[in-house]
Design a protein around this motif. Structure first.
Motif, PDB file in Angstrom:
ATOM      1  N   TYR A  25       7.669   1.567  -0.220  1.00 43.26           N
ATOM      2  CA  TYR A  25       8.167   3.040   0.377  1.00 43.26           C
ATOM      3  C   TYR A  25       9.141   2.756   1.484  1.00 43.26           C
ATOM      4  O   TYR A  25      10.061   3.632   1.628  1.00 43.26           O
ATOM      5  CB  TYR A  25       7.218   3.834   0.662  1.00 43.26           C
ATOM      6  N   PHE A  73       2.040   1.543   1.698  1.00 43.66           N
ATOM      7  CA  PHE A  73       1.955   3.029   2.189  1.00 43.66           C
ATOM      8  C   PHE A  73       0.364   3.230   2.688  1.00 43.66           C
ATOM      9  O   PHE A  73      -0.521   2.500   2.035  1.00 43.66           O
ATOM     10  CB  PHE A  73       2.360   3.711   0.838  1.00 43.66           C
ATOM     11  N   HIS A  90       7.124   5.019  -6.043  1.00 47.36           N
ATOM     12  CA  HIS A  90       8.435   5.226  -5.842  1.00 47.36           C
ATOM     13  C   HIS A  90       9.197   4.392  -6.937  1.00 47.36           C
ATOM     14  O   HIS A  90      10.553   3.979  -6.702  1.00 47.36           O
ATOM     15  CB  HIS A  90       8.891   4.443  -4.345  1.00 47.36           C
ATOM     16  N   SER A 146      -1.954   5.161   2.662  1.00 50.89           N
ATOM     17  CA  SER A 146      -2.979   5.786   1.495  1.00 50.89           C
ATOM     18  C   SER A 146      -3.679   4.542   0.776  1.00 50.89           C
ATOM     19  O   SER A 146      -4.862   4.431   0.432  1.00 50.89           O
ATOM     20  CB  SER A 146      -2.457   6.897   0.728  1.00 50.89           C
ATOM     21  N   LYS A 148       7.755  13.169  -6.678  1.00 55.50           N
ATOM     22  CA  LYS A 148       9.096  12.350  -5.963  1.00 55.50           C
ATOM     23  C   LYS A 148      10.245  12.498  -6.979  1.00 55.50           C
ATOM     24  O   LYS A 148      10.563  13.618  -7.529  1.00 55.50           O
ATOM     25  CB  LYS A 148       9.005  10.900  -5.784  1.00 55.50           C
ATOM     26  N   SER A 207      -4.338  13.135  -8.782  1.00 61.38           N
ATOM     27  CA  SER A 207      -3.272  12.963  -7.711  1.00 61.38           C
ATOM     28  C   SER A 207      -3.388  11.336  -7.481  1.00 61.38           C
ATOM     29  O   SER A 207      -4.267  10.580  -8.087  1.00 61.38           O
ATOM     30  CB  SER A 207      -3.483  13.673  -6.433  1.00 61.38           C
ATOM     31  N   LEU A 208      -2.322  10.807  -6.905  1.00 61.66           N
ATOM     32  CA  LEU A 208      -2.167   9.565  -6.711  1.00 61.66           C
ATOM     33  C   LEU A 208      -3.163   8.482  -6.337  1.00 61.66           C
ATOM     34  O   LEU A 208      -3.651   7.691  -6.835  1.00 61.66           O
ATOM     35  CB  LEU A 208      -0.738   9.092  -6.302  1.00 61.66           C
ATOM     36  N   THR A 209      -3.652   9.056  -5.085  1.00 63.06           N
ATOM     37  CA  THR A 209      -4.751   8.022  -4.432  1.00 63.06           C
ATOM     38  C   THR A 209      -5.893   8.283  -5.294  1.00 63.06           C
ATOM     39  O   THR A 209      -6.716   7.076  -5.226  1.00 63.06           O
ATOM     40  CB  THR A 209      -4.996   8.676  -3.022  1.00 63.06           C
TER      41      THR A 209
HETATM   42  C1  LIG Z   1       3.466   4.445  -2.291  1.00 58.39           C
HETATM   43  C2  LIG Z   1       2.596   5.796  -1.956  1.00 58.39           C
HETATM   44  N1  LIG Z   1       1.128   5.649  -2.316  1.00 58.39           N
HETATM   45  C3  LIG Z   1       0.449   6.636  -2.247  1.00 58.39           C
HETATM   46  C4  LIG Z   1       0.892   7.734  -1.603  1.00 58.39           C
HETATM   47  C5  LIG Z   1      -0.026   9.110  -1.484  1.00 58.39           C
HETATM   48  O1  LIG Z   1       0.200   9.910  -2.392  1.00 58.39           O
HETATM   49  P1  LIG Z   1      -0.791  11.122  -2.759  1.00 58.39           P
HETATM   50  O2  LIG Z   1      -1.192  12.107  -1.738  1.00 58.39           O
HETATM   51  O3  LIG Z   1      -0.386  11.786  -3.746  1.00 58.39           O
HETATM   52  O4  LIG Z   1      -2.264  10.573  -3.105  1.00 58.39           O
HETATM   53  C6  LIG Z   1       2.265   8.031  -1.456  1.00 58.39           C
HETATM   54  C7  LIG Z   1       2.730   9.408  -1.026  1.00 58.39           C
HETATM   55  O5  LIG Z   1       3.990   9.457  -0.625  1.00 58.39           O
HETATM   56  C8  LIG Z   1       3.233   6.885  -1.654  1.00 58.39           C
HETATM   57  O6  LIG Z   1       4.537   7.065  -1.368  1.00 58.39           O
END
Ligand SMILES: Cc1ncc(COP(=O)(O)O)c(C=O)c1O
Length: 442
Positions: free
Chosen positions: A215, A140, A243, A142, A266, A111-113
């Motif tokens: 975001y 954001f 985004h 995270s 998204k 996943s992203l983070t």
């Molecule tokens: C810009 C951005 N970075 C990080 C995240 C975190 O993503 P994840 O929960 O998939 O790690 C989001 C989640 O909406 C985000 O919008």
């Protein structure tokens, strides 16, 4: 990323209808399930920047994997209709096209983070005077947490550092974080200021890490110019494209970006918690000496199952994989990416510029000085989203929109974010939304 903004609009349902009739992507709306408002009519869904809608083909793709698991069990790894062993490879080319990358530079994983951390483990290499990370203030959360923990992990920030001053103590300064801040009275960053900051700290910056699109404000950054400036300073440049992927036309390879990460729940419509993407530029494809957190799925495919004790990474982005991937999630993403391939990012972006331009045009007609748009008005500096600031508002106005079938989102302290997505939103959606907003403020 240059886009013309010269489009003639008119504020009437007939004009919105005409724009829909002329829309070459209109038929794509029917490929998605549209949620319903309380009165049973189709909702106005403007939160594709948070969770994209479900493509109607997702069920079939996921059920196929469930069936193969039911019937073939472990043999599905090799004998499933789409064998699980190489499953992530079925996504690579389509995902690469979405972000303007070569297949060798693209991988779908985690996943992203998590991917952000993996990239910083490899590409944030503080050394000597060059220890700083540049981010946007208000990135954001995270990303902020990930960056701060990486500074601690790399030993350039004390483990006990906190943004809150200790009781009775003094606030420790985080000297290795440069936060880009808009000028007084402005809501978004100027490219010239970003570049000036990079130049001013040139020999101290190890990593420039920005969102492709912020975001909160919806501002799209000039990734090409920022990458150039970062490289000129001798830094690594990475982007969080949460985004931006599936929203903007991206050219990560040509822009020379070092790495990028994004999610696919998204704009990419792959479902809640969907599996994410990562880009690592081809020039790092054989940087086997870079430290990385390794796992067997990143190991050379030819010898992975010899189960040897030593890690031999694959070339390119695949070499950053750790675990065998979640097939059910990837099946959903496969369904979604086929739709992107059919529509094409260029056509999507063309429609998006018009759709968001129409939204902006209609919002500007609303005669209420409490309402302003903080997203840049230049289409080259934004994607689908407009962030509407509602001065002195509590959540009242937002709640009214929700009760009238609008899916938007509220971000403290005073912003409503709306993002018409070109795959499934129409000009009529935009018109109806502006009417509901107009009614709700008056
Ligand atoms: C810009 C951005 N970075 C990080 C995240 C975190 O993503 P994840 O929960 O998939 O790690 C989001 C989640 O909406 C985000 O919008």
């Amino acid at each position: 990323m240059t886009t013309s903004s010269k489009i003639e609009f008119e504020a009437s349902p007939a004009s919105a209808g005409r724009l829909d009739t002329l829309d070459p992507l209109e038929r794509f709306r029917d490929k998605f399930f549209m949620p319903r408002a309380e009165d049973g009519t189709e909702a106005i869904y403007f939160t594709g920047n948070s969770l994209g809608l479900q493509p109607k083909t997702v069920q079939e793709y996921v059920v196929q994997e469930l069936k193969d698991w039911e019937v073939l069990a472990v043999e599905g790894h090799l004998r499933a209709k789409h064998p699980w062993l190489p499953y992530h490879e079925f996504l690579t080319e389509q995902m690469a096209r979405v972000v303007g990358a070569q297949p060798i530079e693209t991988v779908v994983m985690n996943s992203l983070t998590v991917n952000l951390h993996l990239m910083m483990v490899s590409f944030y290499r503080p050394s000597g005077k060059r220890t700083k990370i540049v981010i946007e203030k208000g990135a954001f959360p995270s990303d902020q947490y990930a960056v701060e923990s990486q500074l601690k992990f790399h030993g350039v920030l004390s483990p006990g550092f906190s943004r809150q001053p200790p009781e009775g103590g003094t606030q420790e300064e985080n000297q290795n974080l440069i936060e880009l801040t808009p000028r007084d009275g402005e809501s978004t960053l100027r490219t010239e200021d970003i570049i000036e900051t990079i130049e001013r700290h040139a020999d101290e910056i190890a990593l420039v890490l920005l969102g492709g699109v912020n975001y909160y404000t919806g501002q799209a950054f000039d990734m090409k110019a920022i990458t150039e400036a970062g490289h000129k300073a001798g830094a690594i440049v990475g982007f969080d494209l949460a985004h931006a992927a599936g929203n903007l036309e991206l050219h990560l390879h040509d822009w020379n970006v070092d790495f990028a990460v994004w999610c696919s729940y998204k704009y990419l419509n792959a479902g809640p918690g969907a599996v994410a993407g990562a880009f690592i530029h081809e020039r790092h494809a054989e940087s086997f000496d870079l430290p990385r957190f390794s796992g067997w799925w990143g190991h050379d495919k030819a010898t992975r199952f010899l189960m040897g004790p030593e890690f031999h990474p694959m070339r390119g982005a695949e070499g950053w994989q750790i675990s065998n991937p979640p097939i059910l999630q990837m099946a959903a993403l496969r369904a979604s990416l086929e739709i992107f391939d059919e529509a094409g990012m260029h056509a999507l972006r063309e429609k998006s510029v018009k759709l968001t331009g129409y939204l902006e045009y209609l919002l500007n007609q609303i005669d209420d000085e409490r309402i302003s748009i903080i997203t840049p008005s230049d289409p080259n500096e934004r994607g689908c989203q407009l962030s509407i600031r509602v001065k002195d508002s509590d959540k009242h106005l937002f709640n009214q929109l929700t009760s009238r079938g609008v899916f938007a989102d509220w971000r403290e302290p005073d912003v409503i974010r709306v993002a018409p997505a070109p795959l499934y939103n129409s000009f009529t959606d935009v018109y109806k939304f502006s009417e509901i907003l107009n009614d709700s403020v008056s």
